[in-house]
Write a protein that holds these residues in place. Structure first.
Motif, short mmCIF file in Angstrom:
data_model
loop_
_atom_site.label_atom_id
_atom_site.label_comp_id
_atom_site.label_asym_id
_atom_site.label_seq_id
_atom_site.Cartn_x
_atom_site.Cartn_y
_atom_site.Cartn_z
N ASP A 69 -8.93 54.81 62.72
CA ASP A 69 -7.94 54.07 61.95
C ASP A 69 -6.62 54.80 62.12
OD1 ASP A 69 -6.21 53.22 59.80
OD2 ASP A 69 -7.96 52.37 58.80
N TYR A 71 -13.93 57.57 62.38
CA TYR A 71 -15.17 57.14 61.72
C TYR A 71 -16.42 57.66 62.41
CZ TYR A 71 -12.17 54.04 59.02
OH TYR A 71 -11.19 53.57 58.18
N PHE A 82 -21.86 58.05 61.72
CA PHE A 82 -20.57 58.07 61.03
C PHE A 82 -20.33 59.44 60.40
CE2 PHE A 82 -22.02 53.62 60.82
CZ PHE A 82 -20.97 53.01 61.48
N LEU A 105 -16.31 61.63 55.18
CA LEU A 105 -15.34 60.87 55.97
C LEU A 105 -13.93 61.38 55.75
CD1 LEU A 105 -14.76 58.42 57.80
CD2 LEU A 105 -14.73 57.00 55.72
N ASP A 163 -12.08 55.03 50.21
CA ASP A 163 -12.42 54.86 51.63
C ASP A 163 -13.89 54.47 51.77
OD1 ASP A 163 -9.87 55.95 52.98
OD2 ASP A 163 -10.40 57.51 51.52
N ILE A 210 -17.05 52.36 54.60
CA ILE A 210 -17.48 51.71 55.83
C ILE A 210 -18.55 50.70 55.45
CG2 ILE A 210 -18.55 51.97 58.09
CD1 ILE A 210 -17.67 54.92 58.04
N PHE A 238 -13.76 48.46 57.76
CA PHE A 238 -13.25 49.74 57.27
C PHE A 238 -12.15 49.54 56.22
CE2 PHE A 238 -14.37 50.23 61.83
CZ PHE A 238 -15.50 51.03 61.66
#
Length: 287
Positions: free
Chosen positions: A25, A32, A143, A147, A221, A223, A287
């Motif tokens: 991103d 990610y 992932f 994160l 945040d 996923i 995302f």
């Protein structure tokens, strides 16, 4: 490496295995996908088998055929069929070497397409043979967990919506199914993460909802994976270790049951594509 890119995201793909190797991103400066060394891969495609075969072989019409763990498509170069700035299609066709493992004529394609909110992954298995083909197909993305900075693995959880539990396939010994089923309770649809969950290997289950979301308790945040075409799912990280990644794996197929050599056309979870037909599988990362 191959690349697709939008104003929001950058994705790189390795032609070997058509494997996603980076999803970034650009606005949030977040990566990610796992980039560490403890597990050497990022997001392999599993075909035509998922998991390890008993004695590294399976059966076609009572004849033994060798099969490496997770199949072989991840280990060969794929061909770019078409590409734009934000979308790419790659193709793999069986060759003389893979015919000694999987004696069918087929084409396997994947299309990665960026959207405003993430990445679409579209797979097609095309039967070019004169008989039906049985196979398993899986995606194995790892992932980064944590994160974002100032969070740790145990701050994260998986949100399965309104599901009360996961209907699991017990693993014993890893990575095989034992043949027994189990249930893993969720709290308000959530599975709190910790590394001890994976000490006995992967967690394998019937997909309880079309969407699963990785979240943490400190930031917004996340996923999300929308996996309506994949009936099964697995969660995995390295056993008895504390590496900072989690694989959330959409499966159209299952690992072998331990001690039972599997006939391909009757193996639990396998998919079938008829002569001259194609089967399509889609999932989305948001995302």
């Amino acid at each position: 490496m191959l690349k697709i890119e939008s104003d929001h995201f950058l994705v790189t793909i390795n032609p070997k295995g058509a494997e996603l190797t980076q999803i970034t991103d650009k606005k949030k400066e977040l990566d990610y996908l796992w980039q560490g060394t403890a597990w050497k891969r990022h997001a392999p495609i599993l075909f035509p088998s998922i998991g390890r075969s008993n004695d590294d072989h399976y059966l076609i019409d009572q004849k033994e055929w060798p099969m490496p763990q997770h199949g072989f498509a991840r280990d060969y170069d794929w061909t770019v069929v078409e590409q734009t700035a934000t979308e790419i299609t790659l193709s793999f066709v069986g060759n003389h070497e893979t015919a000694t493992l999987f004696p069918f004529k087929y084409t396997l394609q994947v299309t990665y397409a960026l959207t405003a909110t993430g990445l679409n992954c579209h797979y097609e298995v095309i039967n070019n043979d004169q008989q039906a083909i049985s196979f398993a197909l899986g995606s194995h993305p790892g992932f980064n967990v944590p994160l974002v900075p100032d969070t740790k693995f145990d701050d994260y959880y998986l949100d399965f919506g309104e599901a009360a539990e996961l209907a699991t396939y017990l693993i014993d010994p890893a990575p095989f199914r034992s043949g027994q089923r189990g249930r893993l309770a969720l709290e308000a649809g959530q599975l709190a993460l910790n590394h001890r969950l994976f000490d006995n290997g992967l967690i394998l289950f019937d997909r309880p909802s079309t969407t699963v979301t990785l979240r943490n308790r400190k930031t917004t945040d996340s996923i999300s994976l929308k996996t309506a075409d994949f009936p099964y799912m697995a969660l995995w990280t390295l056993e008895n270790q504390t590496e900072d990644f989690l694989c959330i794996e959409p499966f159209a197929g299952l690992p072998d049951q331990y001690g039972q050599q599997q006939a391909i056309n009757t193996k639990l979870g396998n998919q079938t594509v008829e002569v001259g037909q194609r089967q399509q599988f889609d999932y989305q990362m948001i995302f």
